[in-house]
Each structure stands twice: as structure tokens, then as C-alpha cells.
Design an enzyme around this catalytic site. Structure first.
Site, PDB file in Angstrom:
ATOM      1  N   TYR A 144      -5.209  -4.086   8.331  1.00 26.11           N
ATOM      2  CA  TYR A 144      -4.044  -3.386   8.861  1.00 26.11           C
ATOM      3  C   TYR A 144      -4.377  -1.909   9.001  1.00 26.11           C
ATOM      4  O   TYR A 144      -4.954  -1.312   8.095  1.00 26.11           O
ATOM      5  CB  TYR A 144      -2.847  -3.552   7.909  1.00 26.11           C
ATOM      6  CG  TYR A 144      -1.609  -2.796   8.340  1.00 26.11           C
ATOM      7  CD1 TYR A 144      -0.912  -3.172   9.484  1.00 26.11           C
ATOM      8  CD2 TYR A 144      -1.131  -1.709   7.607  1.00 26.11           C
ATOM      9  CE1 TYR A 144       0.227  -2.484   9.884  1.00 26.11           C
ATOM     10  CE2 TYR A 144       0.006  -1.027   7.995  1.00 26.11           C
ATOM     11  CZ  TYR A 144       0.681  -1.412   9.142  1.00 26.11           C
ATOM     12  OH  TYR A 144       1.813  -0.729   9.526  1.00 26.11           O
ATOM     13  N   ASP A 238     -11.167   3.250   7.556  1.00 26.70           N
ATOM     14  CA  ASP A 238      -9.747   3.457   7.277  1.00 26.70           C
ATOM     15  C   ASP A 238      -9.572   3.399   5.758  1.00 26.70           C
ATOM     16  O   ASP A 238      -9.433   2.334   5.174  1.00 26.70           O
ATOM     17  CB  ASP A 238      -8.902   2.390   7.974  1.00 26.70           C
ATOM     18  CG  ASP A 238      -7.412   2.583   7.691  1.00 26.70           C
ATOM     19  OD1 ASP A 238      -7.068   3.434   6.844  1.00 26.70           O
ATOM     20  OD2 ASP A 238      -6.593   1.881   8.317  1.00 26.70           O
ATOM     21  N   LYS A 266      -1.584   7.823   1.946  1.00 25.78           N
ATOM     22  CA  LYS A 266      -1.175   7.367   0.622  1.00 25.78           C
ATOM     23  C   LYS A 266      -1.503   8.358  -0.511  1.00 25.78           C
ATOM     24  O   LYS A 266      -0.806   9.358  -0.643  1.00 25.78           O
ATOM     25  CB  LYS A 266      -1.715   5.960   0.376  1.00 25.78           C
ATOM     26  CG  LYS A 266      -1.103   4.977   1.399  1.00 25.78           C
ATOM     27  CD  LYS A 266      -1.314   3.514   1.132  1.00 25.78           C
ATOM     28  CE  LYS A 266      -0.437   2.675   2.061  1.00 25.78           C
ATOM     29  NZ  LYS A 266      -1.104   1.865   3.041  1.00 25.78           N
TER      30      LYS A 266
END
Ligand SMILES: *Cc1c(COP(=O)(O)O)cnc(C)c1O
Length: 432
Positions: A144, A238, A266
Site C-alpha cells: 500500500y 516507501d 507516520k
């Protein structure tokens, strides 16, 4: 244990919010029941609006690596608030956070701050295309990368092979330059390079975290990097989930690979909206105002968010909790496997640093297809029993559990007891 107030708020929320949530991962669609509404959190504990307290293994899906409301972070953010909220001009904190981030990732000379992981990745994709003058991007099934159109493919294996959009509203044109490969399958990547000469980059979660935890096989990332560069393409890591979490220098530091472009999010904001992408000078010089690739943001580098990020990363570096994370994850793994064995439940556990999760399957999970062999009905039963015994988990079989550096022995005991009760319940439930 009562969930009365959460239920009330959920029903109220349905009127003006979509599903009463602002991100679908927070809905309890795959475990049943209503989502919990949270009132507050401190340290390792999160408290819902009914006063139930849980050891939090969601941690806002990763950011709260120091636990909730760490004193130093709170102090830094409060101090920053007093000077104003947003200026539309540069501040010294942006330079400070940029230095911390670039020092952590050797492949990063310059960084650009944005407001989310999604934004970081969509900008990184544009940058790879700008730098290489090529269009196609290889992504891996089950990874994702945020909710931008071009990467919302491979939500399931059927769609994956056809490269069809994984969401309504994504036009086929938006994904026609997206090629799908299988995690830990270098041949599936080679095949794309043989078939196409206009590949700008390979994007990957260096450790999979959005299909449950999936670990790259030895040498896989190095091979990807070589393959990409040999073909004039870039490797995009990522690390929105793994950055500063797997190690201060991300999964790249642990696995000994240096991506061409790195995406962060995050943990980098410690709970405030911060994302970032960075690379070597020659690549970052494509970005406006130095180059012709446009990317902008009204609130990017927000001073309060920067203060939260600086304080979080500074404290994290000082604590250096990475060995502790490995130890705790190993303890939890043993609890999971022993309980599963005791109650005769098929279980497979993957972990990497402070990310761990059990799959209700006897298959060793190394890719998305294998993750999908899990029995999600068993997970749903397990999830609710964990809740009832004081442990807050992500409400999905395919999300990692996150550890914070604040976890105590007492918390670990609570987790152990909950796991045993959870497995017992799984063993004693009926599944059609
Ligand atoms: C969470 C995540 C994103 C998206 O970040 P948001 O801040 O939710 O937009 C992108 N990539 C990975 C690997 C993630 O885990």
C-alpha cells in the site's frame, strides 16, 4: 465491559460522517461490531469513551513510537503553538528536522516535507518520472502506498494481474502506467523490464506492512536496486511505515540497501501530520523551485508539526529502543505460537523489529497471496477477545501490530494473558 458510549457516538457519527470514520481502516468492517471512540491516551494506554483502557498496539497505525503524550514532545509542541500556527514562510524548525532526517538516511541529501504519507509517495512517483523522463512504475501486489490513483491497484490478486483499478473512481488511464509484480519474486520484476523500456521506477515497502508483516528475502532489495539502475530506473523505498521504526535509518539501515528516493511519514511527525520524500542532490534538484517538477503545499512544513517531529526523533535517537523492540516482539511471538499450539490453531507469525502480526494460517507468509490464505473469521474472534482483555489491535488481519518504547513488563503480561484468552476463544468458536 460496556461499549455503550462508543455505540451512541457511532450512531450519531453516521449522520454527517461517512461510516462515522475519516479513514476506512478505522471502521470495524472486517471484525464486526462498531468502531471504538477514543477519549484520550497516555504512555502505552489508550482509553475509550466508556472508560475502558487498553494496551495500545495500534499507536495511530505507527506514529506513536514513544507511546502517547511523551512529555518532551508535548512540551515542544506547546511551546511552538505559542508562536503561531502557520505562516506560509520558512521557519528554523524545518531546517532542524531536515538535518535529522538527512543524517538518518545516507541516500538523502535533500528532503521535502509534505502533510501525509500519501502525498510523499505521489510526489516521489512524480519525481522518479521527472528525473528519468519515463512513465511506468512497478509496484508489488499487496503493498500500500497511500490512496493516489496510480497506485490503487493490486488490491486483490484478480485485479492485480490485469492491472485494473482497485477502487471505484480510478480511471483505467490513471493506472495504465502501473505494472504489478509479486513480492519476493525477482523474476516477475525482470519480466517487466524485458517487456518495457520506459520504466521510471520500482516502488516497494522494504518490509511489507500493509498485508500483514512480510519480510523481503535476503538480497531481494539489493537485486531490485541493481535491476532498476541497470535499466535507467530508480528504486523508491516507501518507508512511511518503517522509517525510524525498523531502525533510526529505517528498513534500509537494517537490510543494508540504499534506495534512490525514500518516502517517509507516520513516525516522522510523532502524531502530527508530516510526510517527506528525499533523495540525492542530483535527483532532488528536479523539484521546484530548483527544477521543473512542481509540488507545493500550503501547510507543508507546518511549524507545530515540525516541532512534534523534532522532539519525537530526538528522543527516539536518545532512547535507541531497537534492541528492546526485537526482544519484546520475540516474546510476543512465543506467546502467540505457544498459545496457538496449546489450542491446536494453525498460526504463522511474521515480525520485523517493532512490527509483528499473526496470520491465522499454516502457510509461511512471504507475499500477498500467502497472506490471503488467512482465516479472517478467526481473526475477528481473536480481535474481540483481545479487546475484552484490554489490548487494542488494528481491526484487520492484514495490519501490523506496532510496539512503542514505553511498553513495560506489566503491559507485556496483559498482552500475554489476552493472547491466551484470544486463542482459547478462537478454538471454541464455530466457523461456517
Ligand atoms: C500509511 C502508509 C502510507 C500512507 O500514508 P498516509 O499518511 O496514511 O497518507 C503510504 N505508504 C505506506 C507504506 C504506509 O504504511
Amino acid at each position: 465491559m460496556s461499549f455503550k458510549n462508543s455505540e451512541k457516538l457511532y450512531n450519531k457519527g453516521l449522520k454527517n460522517l461517512v461510516g462515522a470514520v475519516n479513514s476506512p481502516v478505522r471502521a470495524f468492517s472486517s471484525v464486526g461490531g462498531n468502531p471504538l471512540f477514543i477519549k484520550k491516551a497516555k504512555g502505552t494506554k489508550i482509553e475509550d469513551v466508556d472508560g475502558n483502557k487498553y494496551v495500545d498496539l495500534v499507536l495511530s497505525y505507527g506514529p506513536m513510537i514513544l507511546g502517547h503524550r511523551h512529555k518532551k514532545v508535548q512540551k515542544a509542541v506547546t511551546k511552538s503553538l505559542k508562536n503561531g500556527y502557520s505562516f506560509g514562510a520558512s521557519t528554523v524548525n524545518e531546517i532542524k528536522l531536515a538535518k535529522i532526517v538527512c543524517n538518518a538516511f545516507p541516500g538523502m541529501d535533500k528532503v521535502r516535507f509534505v502533510n501525509s504519507g500519501t502525498e510523499a509517495v505521489l510526489s516521489a512517483i512524480r519525481l522518479a518520472r521527472a528525473h528519468t523522463n519515463k512513465d511506468k512504475i512497478i509496484k508489488f501486489s499487496g503493498c500500500y502506498h497511500g490512496h493516489q490513483d496510480a497506485l490503487l491497484v493490486a488490491a486483490g490478486s484478480g485485479l492485480a494481474t490485469l492491472s485494473l483499478p482497485g477502487s471505484k473512481g480510478v480511471p483505467e488511464g490513471a493506472v495504465k502506467n502501473t505494472l504489478i509484480a509479486n513480492y519476493n519474486d525477482i523474476e516477475s520484476v525482470k519480466a517487466h523490464f524485458e517487456a518495457h523500456n520506459d520504466i521510471a521506477g520500482i516502488i516497494i515497502e522494504p518490509v511489507g506492512g500493509n498485508m500483514g508483516v512480510v519480510i523481503p528475502e535476503e538480497g531481494f532489495l539489493q537485486e531490485l536496486k541493481e535491476l532498476a539502475n541497470k535499466n535507467g530506473a530508480l528504486l523508491i523505498a516507501d518507508e512511511v511505515m518503517t522509517g525510524f521504526r525498523s531502525k533510526f535509518g529505517g528498513a534500509q539501515e537494517v537490510l543494508g540497501v540504499e534506495a534512490d528516493i525514500t518516502c517517509l511519514g507516520k513516525v516522522i511527525g510523532g502524531g502530527f501530520p508530516v510526510g517527506a520524500y528525499g533523495a540525492r542532490n542530483e535527483i532532488m534538484e528536479n523539484v521546484a523551485p530548483l527544477g521543473g517538477m512542481y509540488q507545493a503545499g500550503t501547510l507543508s512544513g507546518n511549524p507545530v508539526a515540525m516541532a512534534g517531529g523534532i522532539a519525537t526523533l530526538t528522543e527516539l535517537k536518545k532512547q535507541n529502543p531497537y534492541d528492546k523492540f526485537n526482544e519484546i516482539a520475540q516474546i510476543i511471538e512465543v506467546f502467540l505460537l505457544e498459545s496457538a499450539k496449546k489450542y491446536d490453531i494453525a498460526l504463522s507469525v511474521n515480525r520485523f523489529g517493532s512490527m509483528i502480526n499473526p496470520f491465522f494460517t499454516d502457510v509461511k507468509v512471504t507475499n500477498f497471496a500467502e497472506a490471503q490464505t488467512s482465516n479472517t473469521k478467526k481473526f475477528a474472534v481473536f480481535f474481540w477477545e483481545m479487546i475484552k482483555n484490554g489490548v487494542f489491535l488494528p481491526p484487520s488481519q492484514f495490519e501490523a501490530w506496532f510496539l512503542s518504547s514505553a511498553l513495560s513488563e506489566k503491559d507485556i503480561k496483559i498482552i500475554a494473558i489476552a493472547i491466551d484468552k484470544g486463542m482459547k476463544k478462537v478454538a471454541n468458536s464455530n466457523y461456517e
